[in-house]
Design an enzyme around this catalytic site. Structure first.
Site: not given
Length: 413
Positions: A148-150, A219-221, A322, A354
């Site tokens: 991830g990382g926005a 994961q995430s983004a 989260d 998160h």
């Protein structure tokens, strides 16, 4: 692998653009030693000195890239009260976890079992890292990981802790890098990820991996990007005549960790948390593209009907505490998948944030439900590996508990 239960499970909380140097393909050519003149005539320069110089150069290149990513983030988000406080919180959070980060960085840069920055495409960010188990005498299962990382500061090295710990259990981990905004938009990120998946499937046997046991995780983004890549590939396969370099049937299972899968539901949420609407829409190529890049909506597309039976089992993990991406995002995606006929399971973790599932819990060591769940699925058809897992020593702690608790309190995520 056992059939999915098709129901949500709740698990309890447990306290306890500088281009980097590239790794070449494996080959049998022996490196020639450079020579220099000493008192006793020409003699080979020690290989250790050459290796140290190479590692220092790699660290410098990677540090420069990470610094550029940070300044890129600040340039697009702007400097204001909200981001000053968020930045200060992030700095304190990183300092508290620094004992663990330094240990993982030592492994990442100096271990011979980490193959860094293998090129999988022509773009500067088309690189991946491989984490290899100590013993690869027999083909090992492979987990492809998209960090991830926005969509702005994603970087392959963010997966180094996961790579280290899964490699200890005999699983090869391939962490894919991809273009971030503003180097690219969501189409570029999805295309890069798909190209990286294709490369791993085609070449992993050269590194000791089993091409018949490939798993995909985001994961995430990265969960959003990788799920888009999976459904995009399914769409291509549903259209007769399209050239495909890999198939969704080659993925044994998909793991989505703390992801967001319906962008239309998340625009305002992200805006209120500081990822402003104008920036987010630029990343996603405009408001008209939100539906196209929302897996929860795309799975309903009639053109995917013939491909859905070929989708791998999908496991969605999320913490119900989260606030970066609410857990309802995974719940709704799991429901949409099951209604479309896909095999999906939602696993909800009580009290997890998160970053708990991806950082604090792995740094804590010991037993970790998420880690154990992933390993059990990957090793589900390997009795020898399951026996070794049952007797494996507890994972070591990287950070004292008091620092982990403080970091959790001030985390900006």
């Amino acid at each position: 692998m056992g059939a999915l239960s098709g129901r949500r499970r709740m698990l309890p909380s447990r306290d306890v653009d500088a281009q980097p140097m590239t790794e070449s393909f494996p080959n049998n050519h022996r490196e020639k030693h450079r020579r220099f003149v000493g008192k006793n005539g020409p003699r080979p320069r020690p290989a250790r000195q050459h290796s140290l110089r190479r590692d220092i150069g790699h660290v410098a290149a990677e540090t420069y890239l990470i610094t550029r990513l940070a300044f890129t983030l600040l340039r697009y988000l702007g400097i204001g009260y909200r981001w000053i406080t968020q930045l200060l919180a992030l700095g304190c959070y990183a300092m508290l976890l620094m004992p663990g980060f330094l240990q993982v960085a030592y492994y990442y840069y100096l271990s011979g079992k980490v193959k860094r920055s293998i090129a999988y495409g022509d773009q500067p960010r088309n690189r991946l890292d491989l984490y290899l188990p100590a013993d690869i005498s027999e083909p090992k299962p492979v987990l492809i990981f998209v960090t991830g990382g926005a969509w702005i500061i994603g970087y392959k090295a963010w997966g180094s802790l996961l790579g280290l710990q899964l490699a200890e259990r005999g699983i090869i981990v391939a962490c894919i890098d991809y273009r971030n905004f503003p180097q690219g938009t969501i189409s570029d990120m999805v295309n890069d990820t798909s190209q990286g998946i294709s490369f791993v499937i085609s070449n992993i046997a050269s590194y000791g991996g089993d091409p018949n046991r490939i798993y995909l995780m985001g994961q995430s983004a990265g969960a959003h990007i990788s799920s888009c890549a999976l459904l995009d590939q399914a769409t291509r396969e549903s259209r007769k005549g399209d050239n495909v370099s890999w198939s969704i049937s080659q993925i044994k299972a998909y793991f989505g960790l703390s992801g967001g899968y319906n962008l239309m539901d998340l625009v305002d949420h992200f805006h209120n948390r500081g990822l402003y609407r104008s920036i987010f829409l630029s990343i996603m190529e405009g408001e008209q593209s939100l539906k196209k890049f929302s897996p929860q909506m795309k799975i309903r597309d009639p053109c995917l009907k013939s491909s859905i039976p070929h989708l791998p089992p999908i496991f969605l993990f999320h913490g119900n505490a989260d606030y970066s991406i609410p857990s309802v995002a995974s719940e709704r995606f799991a429901d949409a998948l099951k209604k479309a006929g896909a095999r999906a399971e939602m696993i909800l973790y009580e009290g997890k944030t998160h970053t708990d599932l991806f950082l604090q819990d792995p740094l804590r060591g010991g037993k970790d439900d998420l880690f154990d769940h992933i390993v059990a699925i990957v090793h589900s058809n390997d009795s020898d590996a399951l026996s070794k897992d049952a007797t494996a020593p507890p994972r070591r702690r990287f950070v004292p508990e008091i620092l982990l608790k403080l970091a959790r309190k001030i985390s900006p995520f």
